[in-house]
Design a protein around this motif. Sequence first.
Motif, PDB file in Angstrom:
ATOM      1  N   VAL A 144       3.745  22.872 -12.860  1.00 33.74           N
ATOM      2  CA  VAL A 144       3.254  22.680 -11.492  1.00 33.74           C
ATOM      3  C   VAL A 144       1.969  21.882 -11.563  1.00 33.74           C
ATOM      4  O   VAL A 144       1.142  22.081 -12.451  1.00 33.74           O
ATOM      5  N   ASP A 145       1.807  20.954 -10.636  1.00 35.71           N
ATOM      6  CA  ASP A 145       0.592  20.140 -10.632  1.00 35.71           C
ATOM      7  C   ASP A 145      -0.647  21.015 -10.533  1.00 35.71           C
ATOM      8  O   ASP A 145      -0.697  21.949  -9.731  1.00 35.71           O
ATOM      9  N   ALA A 146      -1.632  20.738 -11.378  1.00 40.47           N
ATOM     10  CA  ALA A 146      -2.911  21.426 -11.262  1.00 40.47           C
ATOM     11  C   ALA A 146      -3.572  21.028  -9.954  1.00 40.47           C
ATOM     12  O   ALA A 146      -3.337  19.936  -9.435  1.00 40.47           O
ATOM     13  N   PRO A 147      -4.375  21.925  -9.382  1.00 51.53           N
ATOM     14  CA  PRO A 147      -5.054  21.561  -8.134  1.00 51.53           C
ATOM     15  C   PRO A 147      -5.857  20.278  -8.320  1.00 51.53           C
ATOM     16  O   PRO A 147      -6.594  20.128  -9.291  1.00 51.53           O
ATOM     17  N   SER A 148      -5.654  19.348  -7.412  1.00 55.12           N
ATOM     18  CA  SER A 148      -6.354  18.071  -7.507  1.00 55.12           C
ATOM     19  C   SER A 148      -7.831  18.271  -7.232  1.00 55.12           C
ATOM     20  O   SER A 148      -8.203  19.018  -6.327  1.00 55.12           O
ATOM     21  N   PRO A 149      -8.687  17.607  -8.024  1.00 52.96           N
ATOM     22  CA  PRO A 149     -10.124  17.689  -7.720  1.00 52.96           C
ATOM     23  C   PRO A 149     -10.404  17.019  -6.393  1.00 52.96           C
ATOM     24  O   PRO A 149      -9.628  16.173  -5.937  1.00 52.96           O
ATOM     25  N   PRO A 150     -11.502  17.389  -5.729  1.00 54.84           N
ATOM     26  CA  PRO A 150     -11.814  16.760  -4.446  1.00 54.84           C
ATOM     27  C   PRO A 150     -11.928  15.248  -4.605  1.00 54.84           C
ATOM     28  O   PRO A 150     -12.422  14.744  -5.613  1.00 54.84           O
ATOM     29  N   GLU A 151     -11.416  14.527  -3.609  1.00 53.53           N
ATOM     30  CA  GLU A 151     -11.492  13.073  -3.642  1.00 53.53           C
ATOM     31  C   GLU A 151     -12.950  12.639  -3.529  1.00 53.53           C
ATOM     32  O   GLU A 151     -13.634  12.997  -2.582  1.00 53.53           O
ATOM     33  N   ARG A 152     -13.414  11.879  -4.520  1.00 51.37           N
ATOM     34  CA  ARG A 152     -14.785  11.382  -4.508  1.00 51.37           C
ATOM     35  C   ARG A 152     -14.801   9.976  -3.958  1.00 51.37           C
ATOM     36  O   ARG A 152     -14.181   9.076  -4.509  1.00 51.37           O
ATOM     37  N   GLY A 153     -15.472   9.794  -2.863  1.00 49.29           N
ATOM     38  CA  GLY A 153     -15.585   8.476  -2.276  1.00 49.29           C
ATOM     39  C   GLY A 153     -16.861   7.798  -2.713  1.00 49.29           C
ATOM     40  O   GLY A 153     -17.464   8.128  -3.730  1.00 49.29           O
ATOM     41  N   GLY A 154     -17.279   6.801  -1.944  1.00 51.42           N
ATOM     42  CA  GLY A 154     -18.495   6.067  -2.254  1.00 51.42           C
ATOM     43  C   GLY A 154     -18.904   5.208  -1.080  1.00 51.42           C
ATOM     44  O   GLY A 154     -18.211   5.146  -0.058  1.00 51.42           O
ATOM     45  N   THR A 155     -20.025   4.539  -1.244  1.00 58.04           N
ATOM     46  CA  THR A 155     -20.538   3.670  -0.188  1.00 58.04           C
ATOM     47  C   THR A 155     -20.492   2.201  -0.592  1.00 58.04           C
ATOM     48  O   THR A 155     -20.976   1.342   0.138  1.00 58.04           O
ATOM     49  N   GLU A 156     -19.915   1.914  -1.775  1.00 59.22           N
ATOM     50  CA  GLU A 156     -19.858   0.529  -2.232  1.00 59.22           C
ATOM     51  C   GLU A 156     -18.908  -0.295  -1.352  1.00 59.22           C
ATOM     52  O   GLU A 156     -18.098   0.234  -0.599  1.00 59.22           O
ATOM     53  N   ARG A 157     -19.008  -1.617  -1.494  1.00 59.93           N
ATOM     54  CA  ARG A 157     -18.140  -2.531  -0.742  1.00 59.93           C
ATOM     55  C   ARG A 157     -16.987  -2.954  -1.652  1.00 59.93           C
ATOM     56  O   ARG A 157     -17.193  -3.429  -2.772  1.00 59.93           O
ATOM     57  N   VAL A 158     -15.759  -2.804  -1.146  1.00 60.12           N
ATOM     58  CA  VAL A 158     -14.544  -3.109  -1.907  1.00 60.12           C
ATOM     59  C   VAL A 158     -13.818  -4.264  -1.229  1.00 60.12           C
ATOM     60  O   VAL A 158     -13.587  -4.244  -0.013  1.00 60.12           O
ATOM     61  N   LEU A 159     -13.446  -5.273  -2.019  1.00 62.83           N
ATOM     62  CA  LEU A 159     -12.626  -6.386  -1.523  1.00 62.83           C
ATOM     63  C   LEU A 159     -11.190  -6.145  -1.956  1.00 62.83           C
ATOM     64  O   LEU A 159     -10.881  -6.124  -3.148  1.00 62.83           O
ATOM     65  N   ILE A 160     -10.298  -5.949  -0.979  1.00 64.31           N
ATOM     66  CA  ILE A 160      -8.869  -5.750  -1.241  1.00 64.31           C
ATOM     67  C   ILE A 160      -8.179  -7.109  -1.161  1.00 64.31           C
ATOM     68  O   ILE A 160      -8.258  -7.792  -0.138  1.00 64.31           O
ATOM     69  N   VAL A 161      -7.491  -7.505  -2.229  1.00 67.89           N
ATOM     70  CA  VAL A 161      -6.740  -8.761  -2.244  1.00 67.89           C
ATOM     71  C   VAL A 161      -5.268  -8.404  -2.369  1.00 67.89           C
ATOM     72  O   VAL A 161      -4.807  -7.999  -3.439  1.00 67.89           O
ATOM     73  N   GLU A 162      -4.528  -8.527  -1.291  1.00 67.32           N
ATOM     74  CA  GLU A 162      -3.128  -8.075  -1.219  1.00 67.32           C
ATOM     75  C   GLU A 162      -2.398  -8.932  -0.197  1.00 67.32           C
ATOM     76  O   GLU A 162      -2.842  -9.066   0.947  1.00 67.32           O
ATOM     77  N   ASP A 163      -1.263  -9.550  -0.613  1.00 68.55           N
ATOM     78  CA  ASP A 163      -0.532 -10.427   0.310  1.00 68.55           C
ATOM     79  C   ASP A 163       0.412  -9.658   1.223  1.00 68.55           C
ATOM     80  O   ASP A 163       0.872 -10.197   2.229  1.00 68.55           O
ATOM     81  N   ASN A 164       0.690  -8.390   0.910  1.00 71.35           N
ATOM     82  CA  ASN A 164       1.538  -7.580   1.788  1.00 71.35           C
ATOM     83  C   ASN A 164       0.654  -6.936   2.855  1.00 71.35           C
ATOM     84  O   ASN A 164      -0.187  -6.085   2.548  1.00 71.35           O
ATOM     85  N   PRO A 165       0.796  -7.331   4.152  1.00 73.87           N
ATOM     86  CA  PRO A 165      -0.114  -6.808   5.191  1.00 73.87           C
ATOM     87  C   PRO A 165      -0.078  -5.293   5.309  1.00 73.87           C
ATOM     88  O   PRO A 165      -1.108  -4.657   5.531  1.00 73.87           O
ATOM     89  N   GLY A 166       1.127  -4.690   5.167  1.00 71.21           N
ATOM     90  CA  GLY A 166       1.224  -3.241   5.296  1.00 71.21           C
ATOM     91  C   GLY A 166       0.456  -2.524   4.200  1.00 71.21           C
ATOM     92  O   GLY A 166      -0.303  -1.583   4.459  1.00 71.21           O
ATOM     93  N   LEU A 167       0.628  -2.974   2.929  1.00 72.35           N
ATOM     94  CA  LEU A 167      -0.094  -2.347   1.822  1.00 72.35           C
ATOM     95  C   LEU A 167      -1.596  -2.568   1.949  1.00 72.35           C
ATOM     96  O   LEU A 167      -2.398  -1.676   1.659  1.00 72.35           O
ATOM     97  N   SER A 168      -1.990  -3.772   2.394  1.00 73.68           N
ATOM     98  CA  SER A 168      -3.418  -4.053   2.581  1.00 73.68           C
ATOM     99  C   SER A 168      -4.017  -3.128   3.624  1.00 73.68           C
ATOM    100  O   SER A 168      -5.118  -2.597   3.445  1.00 73.68           O
ATOM    101  N   ARG A 169      -3.274  -2.913   4.721  1.00 73.86           N
ATOM    102  CA  ARG A 169      -3.787  -2.061   5.790  1.00 73.86           C
ATOM    103  C   ARG A 169      -3.901  -0.605   5.328  1.00 73.86           C
ATOM    104  O   ARG A 169      -4.890   0.073   5.638  1.00 73.86           O
ATOM    105  N   VAL A 170      -2.913  -0.121   4.585  1.00 68.12           N
ATOM    106  CA  VAL A 170      -2.958   1.262   4.100  1.00 68.12           C
ATOM    107  C   VAL A 170      -4.136   1.456   3.145  1.00 68.12           C
ATOM    108  O   VAL A 170      -4.889   2.429   3.251  1.00 68.12           O
ATOM    109  N   ALA A 171      -4.315   0.513   2.210  1.00 68.20           N
ATOM    110  CA  ALA A 171      -5.431   0.624   1.263  1.00 68.20           C
ATOM    111  C   ALA A 171      -6.767   0.580   1.986  1.00 68.20           C
ATOM    112  O   ALA A 171      -7.695   1.336   1.656  1.00 68.20           O
TER     113      ALA A 171
END
Length: 693
Positions: free
Chosen positions: A563-590
């Motif tokens: 059984v999957d171990a409990p996932s650790p809390p998702e750690r976010g951040g305040t940095e700026r990320v550039l997503i480069v993706e030609d599929n609009p749906g995947l880009s929007r989800v990310a």
Amino acid sequence: MDDPVPAPDYRALFEGAPNLYLVLSADLKIVAVNDAYCRATMVRREAILGRPLFEVFPDNPDDGSATGTRNLRASLDRVLALRRPDAMEVQKYDIPRPDTEGGGFEERYWSPLNTPVLDGAGEVAWIIHRVEDVTELARLRSRGSDFDILHLQQANTITHLRDANRVLARRDAENAELQRSLLRRSQELQRSELRLGGFLAAIPDAVIIVDQRACIRFASDRVRTMFGHAPADLIGQPITVLLPERFRGRHEAFVQAYMGAPAARDMRTGGDLHALRADGEEFPVEIRLNPDRIGDELFVIAAIRDITDRRIVEMQLRQAQKMEAVGNLTGGLAHDFNNLLGVIIGNLDLLSERESVDREAVELAQEALEAAMRGADLTQRLLAFARRQPLQPRRIDLPELVTRIARLLSRTLGENIEIKLDLDAGTWPVVVDPAQLEASLVNIANNARDAMPRGGTLLIATSNRRLDADYALQHPDVRPGQYAMIEMSDTGTGMAPDIVEQIFEPFFTTKDQGKGTGLGLSMVFGFMKQSGGHIHVYSEVGVGTTFRLFLPPALVAGDTVPVDAPSPPERGGTERVLIVEDNPGLSRVAARQLAELGYGVLTAADGAAAMEVLAREPVDILFTDIVMPGGMSGYDLAQMVRAQWPGVRIVLTSGFPDGKLSAADSAGHGLPLLTKPYRKADLARILREVMDE
């Protein structure tokens, strides 16, 4: 309509008042103090709030005749007991002087007024301690100059202050109920604002309010993630800025008709209703409208929901239903045709055995029999697609089966096809028909060979995978859970998206006429479904194709699927990320996932657009697909970014396995790779790893 007058900031008014004010709780602790009082007593607000009054301002221990503290306590006790204002005689106070001012005490003379503030039950909630500083008058008197005149002036001043304090006491008593009412209304307003803010943050809709001129007067924060606009930037803009150009004329006519006869209306018009993001991308929405009048003006509240994901699921469901319907039809026809072939084959066998039949008739019967047997093989493939073929499942070890098949394929695919294996010995066993699974793998391998006419590499891997609820939402035929996986990836010509959508349909083939029946992958599809599994295809034109076969693990005595171990809390951040993706749906989800994790998000559809963004915007992390249009791959982009912006961290993503990509290009060696499809937790983890390393 004129903008409403903003509510006054009562805290600022209190703290900036010129007179000296101190607010006490019923247990005589300091709960508020204005700037003038702090200056007069040489204290800092944060140093005295919450502390007992007489701890902060004690009598001078060197002055045995000091009575200021005792007199003030007596006045405050009267206020608490009688619940009415109490004006005091002029009092001598020695104020503690800070060490920075030389220490000791400074002599002061004050005329205090203590006023109660009652709560809804009539009890004392707070006491307002107001003082007038008459130190200068007292000092003049002590110097002995013009004693009689100053004494008279002092007496008059004291009398005036007493009269003023009495007037203030009466006014405070008259305004006590008004103060309580204002306090209650302020608290209710704060609670309402908190509830509204929580409601708007919880619902999946963007909320926009427009006036009679269809201009935006309010936009909730979800507008930022849905449309890409900052809510404040939309205030005063016409609502048409959120609509594609071709719908704006029709919308203006609708607004005129709607405002003339407002009524609640559920606007669900299918594919005709589209919205426009800040980057120019159109997307389907569902809108609910509700009119509301404030005074003489009509406002319309619009709740807008992005239904892009719903449309994708609907399309997947329609495809699954179509395959199910075709399978039922095909299975029924194949079953009946099998019965007909049984009669034909049986009679041809009997005819061939007759001694009275001449040689030529026997040859004709044999040709007919061979054709009938090919027809029987065809019906078996159709029954496999329809999931009606008889199976003989047993427990098998996938790495062992793949090793055996690889030896067979090395002799049949040709010398120009290199087979590489990446087998995880811990891959869970499965219960399937081994002959049908082997036939499925051979079928996929043959398609890979045809896609690599000049040779190439076929990578076969086994491992364990979990398909989660997010993945199942995009694939209605999948049940979330643990699976054993076989992955087959080639370096062939690849397929366009419209081809990928049809490859499992019976009789669909990309091969020349006469070189394929179009039933091979249909048979694989049917076998996987009949075995409780799932098959997924990822392909890029000019790069290659990856098939992933997911089978449920065998569960017998002694076997355990962890059984999957409990996932650790998702750690976010305040940095700026550039997503480069030609599929609009995947880009929007990310982008949505990263925004929810707290990151600043920028997007680009290809490498050239990404370089333009990097030239004008600061970026901390580059998150790029490897296979992209425009002639620049993710590897190329990563090399250019490393050269020009060495401080930018880089994460690659692709639908192909790491082994295939590493074999194809060494430029990405050493860079982390996130394989599609990925979960939000996986994305959060890999970004923090590259930023914290």
